[in-house]
Design a protein around this motif. Structure first.
Motif, mmCIF file in Angstrom:
data_model
loop_
_atom_site.group_PDB
_atom_site.id
_atom_site.type_symbol
_atom_site.label_atom_id
_atom_site.label_comp_id
_atom_site.label_asym_id
_atom_site.label_seq_id
_atom_site.Cartn_x
_atom_site.Cartn_y
_atom_site.Cartn_z
ATOM 1 N N ARG A 1 0.854 -1.203 0.000
ATOM 2 C CA ARG A 1 0.000 0.000 0.000
ATOM 3 C C ARG A 1 0.879 1.237 0.000
ATOM 4 O O ARG A 1 1.743 1.419 0.869
ATOM 5 N N PRO A 2 0.709 2.073 -0.973
ATOM 6 C CA PRO A 2 1.505 3.297 -0.985
ATOM 7 C C PRO A 2 1.046 4.238 0.116
ATOM 8 O O PRO A 2 -0.102 4.215 0.549
ATOM 9 N N GLY A 3 1.907 5.021 0.587
ATOM 10 C CA GLY A 3 1.562 5.976 1.631
ATOM 11 C C GLY A 3 1.769 5.373 3.013
ATOM 12 O O GLY A 3 2.433 4.358 3.214
ATOM 13 N N THR A 4 1.186 6.035 3.964
ATOM 14 C CA THR A 4 1.337 5.613 5.358
ATOM 15 C C THR A 4 0.342 4.494 5.660
ATOM 16 O O THR A 4 -0.876 4.696 5.585
ATOM 17 N N ALA A 5 0.852 3.327 6.024
ATOM 18 C CA ALA A 5 0.001 2.177 6.371
ATOM 19 C C ALA A 5 0.805 1.294 7.315
ATOM 20 O O ALA A 5 1.320 0.247 6.945
ATOM 21 N N ARG A 6 0.957 1.778 8.551
ATOM 22 C CA ARG A 6 1.779 1.001 9.500
ATOM 23 C C ARG A 6 0.959 0.561 10.712
ATOM 24 O O ARG A 6 0.846 -0.629 10.981
ATOM 25 N N ASN A 7 0.417 1.467 11.463
ATOM 26 C CA ASN A 7 -0.372 1.117 12.648
ATOM 27 C C ASN A 7 -1.787 0.757 12.185
ATOM 28 O O ASN A 7 -2.671 1.612 12.137
#
Length: 1802
Positions: free
Chosen positions: A319-325
């Motif tokens: 997934r591009p972008g912020t997808a961590r928490n």
């Protein structure tokens, strides 16, 4: 305070306050072993911006810096404000349950009681544990599958947990077939071979856990990895032990409880479970749902519809972008895409929510999740419902100036929950959409790539989730789903969703049996409902009904055979019986099939035609309906308006399909006929009730089609039973029983005449088969027939069927008497049966109005009291039952058939007795009249009945049961008899021999069956009308009347009350004593501790016994009346039998009321027939006096008064008959003696005080009789009665002493001997007492004394035979026995005037005859042989040999001589030795004869406590080899128990007793070993060991003493007192102890003592050398004891003391006689030693030569030292004379021995 939300109307939830404040514990069911169970506690915290591992660091190491601590607190507050809705994992805890329980002392003790608790628990036990934390359990289910033993049991912090070991409740198992869980949902049963440990009663204990494991790295531990950790948890060095921990305190409380003990329970849906007794302070318990597993079956009995969601993993790395928490929001959307409030919260809040979030793994794009989300599935689930998963990125770090938004959506996916009515539950791997989903997406599958949507990684599956449903709505099986959907479609009216066609429907029906067994059982009742609906209402052709019937049979087979854990012992599945019992079978709520079904059946769905066509179609349909209604109206007359339904009658359809079925369907129907027949009965009953046909007459209730089907089925079942009886007897019996139950139930619903015809047809088929069957099949067929009759006769209205003229429906309406005619075998049709109270057949009332049917019951039975053809045709069922009973008893050897045949009659009579409708005596008597043929049946079977007194009465000795008890086959004649073929009447006249002797082909009955049969006899005799019974008895043949009396006596014997079945002690069993009287219920019984139930059973048993005896007594009085009637002289033979039965009643245990009646009947009989009592039946008169005296000793005053009155009446009648009481006196005296002797022998004593009171009452009666002028019988009568009473008192005096010394065997024998001695002038009584003594001695193992008792009795008989007979072959008297024992001559000490042939009453017993003498002699010989007294047998048999020769009984003569030969051959030859050298005769060597006849001891009694024994001395004869210590300890222990411990003292020496030194409070015993003593002339006359052991009267013992009072001293001071005792009689005698009458004492001087010692050693040497063959060991021991180095100092010392410096005469011999005798004894002693050495040299082996030389040296030394003392010179011999000596150095020794020579040479 949290806001309280209103409860959903569909779910009555608890309030939030209740949940938060009270729900702190949970309950688990444990279905697996504790060894495999772990509790995993997962700890979570509010999400924060750190790694999972770092989040536990502050807890692990702590924060000491105050500033840092404040900083951490501020950060925590910030996180709770921003991220309070999100959680992250912190740690976990693993609890090993097995170690937890084993480490706890109380828990361990509980586990040790596991086996017992499992056996004792009936309800589901629970084990609970309560915690102290603030949250509740998030998980609410456990899995019991084998593959997931370590599956996670809960998530979150477990504040309270309950552990449970599932047990199956008995009641739920019976009705639902499964175990009950905590919310009334049926749990499952899994049979195990070994019961698992139970913790049901586990005592509460606490466990505190202080550390949790940290999460590994930054990832959450998956379930699979956790399973691996748990598998290695108990291994040393496992991975779990290497994990790091942090401190965290968790306290849990464990305890075990049963489900019923928890009164505030909540279901997994948070519903209250009844009973719910919550209140202030009550603790709630949440039940944890248990997932069903494979192999466990339970029927759904409640509503549950839950779905569990398990997100496993997600991959958002692409997934591009912020997808961590990453957090996942889950929602359940309906077809309108509206979120539903169906989610259960994971925390303490019990409010339902619309969404839930999963836990968050910080900075992880591919998190592994282990969350569990539970939702309530909506009841209206449709294809539009779906689960929506929204993926969010949670912003953990907040920076100044940023927006407050925390979560950002980054992806979407969904799962449709329902597809075509089926719930979607499995593992799903779903793609993730990056764009928001369009409308109506829920109807599509996520596998379909929607257009205009961006998919992450090109529609690649990235999200893994698992759905698990626990539902009683959705089957979760493809086959069942197909069937349910197909069935539901039949009601569809939507052309777009038409019903399934016939082919599809059939496939769906057939697919039911392919379903998995677990869901099949769960939805069994729903499936059965649908199948039965399709059978009764097929939407298409009849093929649907046929397939449904076949499927129904397959389901029944699965439930019966495959799921046999639910079956009872009759192979009936509780699942199916519950369905039939509780569910509505017929006439369900109408749900018509759709009209589309008809169109499909006709060729498919067509578009509607023109309006005219539609109108015509409706007109035709209406006309058809009106015609159908008219037919129904004509068929169902005056029916009330019922439900308008087009349903067919279910029972008709099932019956039609059954008879039309073929192949496997037909076989399944017959194998499980019980289910289909019960289904039919239930359907018929519901059909009649709901249609109003129950109020019609029985013949109008059913259609002709149904009746024909029943006929066809009856024929088919009969054929199946006959075909299966050989190869499959169990199936045949089961099918026949099922059919019998169907017929029994049909009697309540159908026309009884028709049902009875079915019974007749079935019986006819069995009859035909029995007549031509093999012996192997006959027992099975007979058993089937008897079972059929038993089942049919168990109907509640059976009494009304067999009542010939009907009976009132209640006791107050006797006018209701509908006539009936029972079926006969000669008619093709059957007349109507009498109606039941519930309804009547109109035709039954009108079809039997024949004049001949008005014949009364009594007249019809009296004309045919036996099982004639007329009786069986008029009373079909009763005749059939009684005929079978008669035939089975006559020739059948199968005990099972005996029990069944008798059980049918017994159950019938018991039902009549319990039926309140038959309570009126007139009705009961008419019913009993039907069973009069039972009397003849029992009389024919009389020889087969069990008699408890068969071995005790001479009248019963002819009842020898010679039939083979184990024979299991049935003869052809009995089979034909049972079938009713080949004979017109079973009963026939039989002679008296037949009634007394059991024919070889008859088999005996057990005691239980005999009691049942005789109880039936008494029931008939009690209830039959007295006039009819009197006529019946008068017309009975003499042999039958005698048999009836025998049967009544057997009834009295069988119903005698006993405390134990084996408590048969003989005639004295009813003798009353302190421990043998029970006043309760008036029944005498032994007192014992028992429960209330046992007491109730005893009371019922006592009442039954009394009722039977009273009935027998009434019948006996009726017989006496019949005999007393004019013209009944031919029946006078019955009076002695009547008297015998009355005496038997008196001899048995009876209740008080019964005894009163028996006494009254006895007195009436004596008054009416005194001549019979005193002249004809003298033996029974003696028995009568015995029984009356026995009852005079009872403790109950009422019994004593009755017995005393009877005795006095007997005296008076005897006086009036012959004016003499001589015969009665003799009988009374002998009776009292018999009672005393039996009491002595059995240890049951007469109550002397009560007997004296009774005798005093008799004297009072005599005084009143003498004072009454109207009844005065003379003064002499009173005087004779007084003399008799005085004699009885004298006998009682001796009885008191016997009772006092009951435990003293020797004293008891002495008293019995004294009583027998007192009867010296009464031969009968003396013989009786002698025989009683013999029995007592034999029981004690004293065979010689027992033999002498019998021989004394035989001598007494011989004495009286010699006086009364002149034949030469008779013995001359007691003198002929004198050679056996000199004591026997005392039997001849009687005067000649005692015995006279003219005097009656003397010597009348059977012993005073030649046969009696021979019998006594043979008994005595048997005992003599046991005692080893073989030498006495020739003298004994010599007495009876002339008698046997006169009888020409050569077989007995041969046996006598053979016995003599065998016995005499056992006598070993005697070996004679010389006791003294001067003796001219030898004495027998005792060791040569292996027999030992006894050991003798002198016992002296000193002290006032001994009473009459004080100062007396007795010689006791004890068993061989008895030691002095044994008899001393035995007597001391016996008298210590009698007088008290410490009061008995044994005098240790044998000196003369000084009485003045004794204490008056003590008892002293002096016990001394004695030996028989003989004078020299006696020894010469007793050359054998036997003669020196018999007829012994004198005994000797020696007491050493010195002048100074010591027992032992120097040789010169050692004296010895020799005591010779003479007894009153010689041993052996009738007693084992005899009093000492003479005592002689002689004191031996020291030199005489020395002479005795040397003579004794010489005799020992002589005995050792005389052994044949020689015993080398014994010889060496004796020689060593005489001349050993240490021993030979004794003889030398004796010689030094008494022979040194003695005066010699001119011949060199001592002048003193005793010194010379001692010198001669030494010479003989030395000679015997020399001879022993020479003999030993010949016997020794080469290795013993040194031992021989040592003995030789000892002898040399002895000779050298003795030579100068004895003054014997040593002569020198030449070489030639010395060559044979052992060595030259020993010459002088042998020369010295030869010079001594024999003692006779001196």
């Amino acid at each position: 305070m949290m806001t309280q939300y209103p409860a959903d109307p569909a779910f009555p939830f608890l309030t939030t306050d209740e949940a938060i404040e009270k729900c702190y514990q949970a309950a688990f069911h444990l279905n697996t072993s504790l060894h495999d169970l772990f509790i995993v506690v997962r700890l979570e915290k509010v999400l924060q911006a750190c790694d999972v591992f770092d989040a536990s660091e502050p807890y692990a190491n702590g924060i000491r810096d105050e500033k840092a601590r404040e900083k951490m607190a501020a950060m925590a507050r910030n996180n709770c404000q921003r991220l309070g809705s999100y959680r992250m994992p912190l740690g976990f805890l693993v609890i090993d349950l097995w170690r937890t329980f084993c480490d706890s002392e109380r828990g361990f003790e509980s586990l040790e009681r596991e086996e017992r608790l499992v056996a004792e628990s009936d309800l589901a036990p629970l084990a609970s544990l309560a915690g102290e934390t603030e949250s509740i359990v998030s998980a609410d289910r456990i899995s019991i599958s084998t593959a997931s033993t370590f599956r996670r049991m809960g998530s979150g912090t477990s504040a309270s947990t309950v552990l449970n070991r599932v047990r199956t409740p008995l009641q739920r198992r019976k009705f639902l077939g499964g175990s009950e869980d905590l919310e009334s949902q049926s749990a499952s049963i899994h049979p195990v071979s070994k019961p698992e440990p139970s913790i049901a009663n586990l005592q509460p204990f606490h466990r505190t856990y202080t550390h949790f494991y940290r999460q590994v790295k930054s990832d959450r531990i998956s379930d699979e990895e956790l399973f691996r950790l748990l598998a290695e948890a108990r291994k040393s060095g496992g991975k779990l032990g290497k994990l790091k921990t942090f401190p965290c305190v968790l306290t849990l409380e464990y305890r075990g409880q049963s489900a019923e003990d928890l009164l505030t329970r909540l279901s997994p849906e948070m519903l209250r479970i009844n009973p719910f007794l919550g209140g202030q302070g009550a603790e709630l318990t949440k039940d944890i749902l248990e997932f069903p597993s494979k192999g466990q079956y339970a029927v759904n009995s409640g509503y549950r519809n839950l779905l569990y969601i398990y997100p496993k993993s997600v991959n958002l790395s692409g997934r591009p972008g912020t997808a961590r928490n990453i957090a996942i929001k889950i929602e359940l959307m309906n077809e309108k895409e509206e979120p539903q409030r169906v989610f259960f919260n994971n925390a303490a809040d019990i409010r339902m929510s619309t969404q839930v979030f999963t836990t968050v793994i910080y900075h992880n794009k591919t998190p592994e999740l282990s969350d569990e989300i539970k939702i309530a599935i909506p009841w209206d689930l449709s294809d539009g419902h779906h689960l929506l998963f929204t993926f969010y990125h949670v912003s953990c770090k907040w920076q100044q100036g940023q927006e407050e938004q925390v979560d950002f959506p980054i992806g979407y996916t969904w799962i449709p929950l329902c597809r075509q009515g089926s719930l979607s539950c499995s593992d799903f791997t779903l793609p993730i959409s990056m764009d928001k989903l369009p409308q109506c997406y829920g109807y599509l599958s996520p596998d379909v790539a929607l257009p205009n949507i961006r998919w992450l990684e090109q529609h690649k599956p990235l999200f893994h989730v698992n759905l698990v449903a626990v539902s009683t709505v959705h089957t979760q099986d493809a086959h069942l789903e197909k069937f349910c959907l197909s069935f539901a479609s039949l009601a569809s009216t939507n052309p777009k969703q038409p019903p399934v066609n016939e082919t599809q429907l059939i496939e769906a029906i057939q697919g039911v049996i392919k379903a998995r067994p677990e869901p099949m059982v769960s939805f069994l009742y729903s499936i059965l409902d649908k199948l039965l609906f399709l059978i009764a209402n097929p939407p298409y052709s009849e093929q649907v009904s046929t397939v449904s019937f076949e499927t129904l049979g397959q389901l029944v087979k699965i439930c019966t055979m495959l799921l046999d854990g639910f079956c009872d012992r009759h192979k009936r599945s509780s699942l199916l019986t519950t369905y039939i019992h509780y569910f509505k079978i017929s006439m369900k709520e109408h749900r018509s099939h759709s009209a589309l079904c008809r169109q499909i059946f006709e060729g498919g769905i067509k578009q509607p035609g023109s309006p005219e066509t539609q109108k015509l179609f409706h007109l035709i349909e209406g006309m058809e309906r009106s015609q159908t209604g008219q037919k129904s109206k004509n068929r169902f007359v005056d029916l009330p308006s019922g439900p308008t339904t087009n349903n067919k009658a279910l029972h008709e359809e099932i019956l039609s399909l059954w008879i039309q079925s073929i192949g496997s369907a037909r076989e399944m129907a017959y194998l499980n006929a019980w289910f289909f027949l019960e289904l039919l009965i239930k359907s018929i009953a519901e059909y009649l009730s709901m249609t109003g046909r129950l109020y019609l007459n029985r013949k109008s209730r059913f259609s002709e089609r149904f009746i024909k089907c029943v006929d066809t089925l009856s024929t088919s079942i009969c054929e199946q039973v006959v075909q299966r009886v050989t190869q499959q007897p169990t199936q045949a019996a089961s099918l026949a029983n099922s059919w019998a139950f169907f017929l029994r139930d049909s009697f309540s619903l159908m026309d009884r005449s028709y049902v009875l015809s079915l019974v007749r047809d079935f019986n006819k088929v069995l009859t035909t088969k029995i007549s031509g069957s093999s012996e192997a099949a006959s027992p099975v067929l007979l058993s089937i027939k008897l079972d059929t009759l038993r089942i049919i006769s168990s109907h509640e209205h059976f009494s009304s069927w067999i009542f010939p003229l009907g009976m009132p429906s209640n006791g107050s309406n006797p006018s209701f008497i509908p006539p009936s005619t029972l079926p006969t075998q000669n008619t093709s049709g059957l007349q109507a049966m009498p109606p039941s109270p519930g309804g009547s057949s109109l035709s039954s009332r009108g079809s039997s109005s024949h004049a001949g049917d008005s014949l009364s019951v009594s007249s019809s039975i009296s004309l045919c009291p036996s099982l004639s053809q007329a009786f069986r045709s008029r009373h079909y069922l009763i005749g059939l039952i009684l005929s079978d009973l008669a035939a089975v008893l006559d020739s059948c050897h199968n005990r099972v058939l005996h029990a069944k045949a008798i059980g049918v009659v017994r159950n019938l009579l018991a039902a009549h007795e319990a039926d309140s409708r038959l309570s009126e005596p007139t009705i009961r008597s008419r019913i009993a009249t039907l069973y009069l043929p039972l009397i003849d049946i029992i009389l024919d079977a009389l020889p087969q009945l069990h008699d408890p007194y068969a071995g005790r009465e001479a009248s019963r000795q002819s009842r020898v049961l010679s039939a083979d008890h184990d024979e299991m086959n049935v003869a052809n004649d009995v089979a034909l008899a049972i079938a009713g073929i080949g004979s017109t009447a079973i009963t026939r006249e039989r002679d008296s021999t037949h009634t007394q002797i059991l024919q070889p082909h008859k088999s005996p009955l057990s005691a239980e069956l005999t009691s049942q049969l005789l109880c039936c006899l008494c029931w008939v005799l009690r209830n039959v009308e007295k006039t009819s019974l009197r006529s019946f008895l008068r017309e009975m043949p003499p042999t039958r009347l005698s048999g009836l009396l025998d049967a009544l006596q057997l009834a009295v014997s069988s119903f005698e009350y006993r405390t134990t079945p084996d408590d048969l002690m003989g005639d004295s069993q009813m003798i009353d004593n302190e421990e043998n009287v029970e006043k309760k219920y008036g029944v005498k019984m032994r007192k014992e501790k028992s429960s209330h139930r046992d007491n109730d059973e005893k009371a019922l048993r006592a009442l039954a016994c009394s009722e039977v005896v009273l009935t027998a007594l009434d019948t006996i009085e009726m017989i006496v009346k019949v005999v007393s009637m004019p013209g009944s002289d031919h029946l006078t033979f019955a009076l002695p039998i009547v008297l015998r039965v009355l005496l038997h009643m008196l001899s048995c245990e009876q209740s008080v009321q019964t005894l009163e009646c028996v006494f009254a009947s006895q007195r009436a009989l004596v008054t009416k027939f005194p001549e019979m009592i005193f002249e004809q039946e003298t033996e029974q008169c003696a028995e009568l006096t015995l029984q009356l005296l026995r009852h005079c000793a009872f403790r109950l005053p009422i019994i004593r008064s009755q017995a005393a009155a009877s005795i006095f009446q007997l005296f008076r009648e005897a006086w009036e008959s012959g004016e003499s009481l001589a015969r009665v006196k003799m009988h009374v005296t002998m009776s009292l003696s018999t009672l005393v002797s039996n009491g002595t022998r059995l240890g049951v004593w007469l109550n002397e005080e009560c007997l004296r009171r009774s005798l005093k009452t008799v004297l009072l009666y005599a005084d009143q009789e003498n004072a009454d002028p109207y009844t005065r019988t003379g003064t002499s009568f009173r005087e004779q009665v007084k003399d008799l009473i005085f004699n009885l008192h004298m006998i009682l005096s001796d009885t008191v002493k016997m009772k006092e010394f009951a435990n003293d065997f020797h004293m008891t024998i002495d008293l019995m001997y004294r009583v027998a001695k007192g009867y010296q002038n009464n031969p009968d009584l003396r013989v009786t007492w002698l025989l009683n003594m013999a029995s007592r001695q034999a029981d004690a193992g004293l065979h010689a004394e027992s033999a002498l008792c019998i021989i004394h009795a035989a001598a007494l008989v011989a004495e009286y035979l010699a006086m009364t007979n002149i034949e030469e072959y008779y013995p001359k008297g007691a003198v002929d026995f004198g050679e056996i024992s000199e004591n026997i001559l005392e039997e001849s000490a009687v005067s000649d005037d005692v015995v006279s042939p003219e005097v009656e009453g003397i010597c009348e017993s059977r012993h005073f005859s030649a046969e009696g003498l021979v019998h006594l002699v043979e008994r005595g010989a048997n005992l003599l042989e046991k005692a080893g007294m073989y030498e006495a047998l020739p003298h004994l048999y010599k007495v009876i040999e002339p008698i046997v020769w006169e009888w020409r009984d050569f077989q007995r003569l041969a046996a006598i001589h053979l016995r003599l030969s065998t016995s005499l051959s056992k006598i070993e030859p005697s070996i004679c030795v010389l006791d003294n050298a001067a003796d001219m005769w030898g004495s027998p060597l005792a060791s040569a004869d292996k027999r030992c006849f006894g050991t003798y001891f002198r016992v002296g009694f000193y002290g006032e406590k001994f009473g009459d024994l004080d100062g007396e001395e007795y010689i006791y004869k004890e068993p061989p080899f008895t030691k002095l210590s044994e008899i001393s300890s035995r007597l001391e222990a016996f008298y210590s128990d009698r007088f008290g411990h410490g009061t008995v003292e044994v005098i240790k020496d044998s000196n003369n007793v000084v009485r003045t030194a004794h204490s008056s409070s003590k008892a002293y015993l002096q016990i001394t070993y004695v030996e028989p003593y003989f004078e020299k002339w006696e020894k010469r006359r007793r050359p054998t060991h036997y003669e020196r052991s018999h007829n012994v009267k004198r005994f000797i013992f020696a007491t050493p003493f010195t002048r100074d009072g010591k027992a032992h001293g120097d040789l010169k001071d050692q004296y010895k007192r020799r005591t010779i005792l003479t007894t009153q009689n010689a041993f052996p005698y009738v007693k084992s102890r005899i009093r000492v009458v003479q005592k002689e004492q002689k004191v031996l001087t020291p030199i005489e003592v020395a002479i005795e010692d040397i003579e004794r050693k010489t005799r020992e040497l002589c005995a050792a050398m005389s052994q044949s063959p020689p015993d080398a060991k014994m010889l060496q021991m004796v020689v060593q004891g005489c001349i050993g180095t240490q021993v030979n100092q004794g003889p030398i010392q004796v010689a030094n003391v008494f022979l040194v410096n003695c005066a010699l005469d001119e011949r060199g011999k001592p002048v003193d006689r005793l010194q010379n005798k001692l010198r001669l004894c030494f010479k003989d002693f030395s000679k015997k030693c020399c001879d022993a050495l020479m003999l030993n040299k010949q016997l020794i082996q080469p290795d013993q030569l040194a031992y021989q030389n040592e003995l030789q040296r000892n002898y040399d030394e002895f000779s050298k030292r003795m030579a100068p003392i004895l003054g014997t010179p040593i002569r020198t011999r030449d070489r030639n004379s010395e060559r044979d000596l052992p060595n030259s150095g020993q010459n002088e020794v042998f020369l010295f021995a030869s010079d001594l020579g024999l003692a006779t040479n001196v």
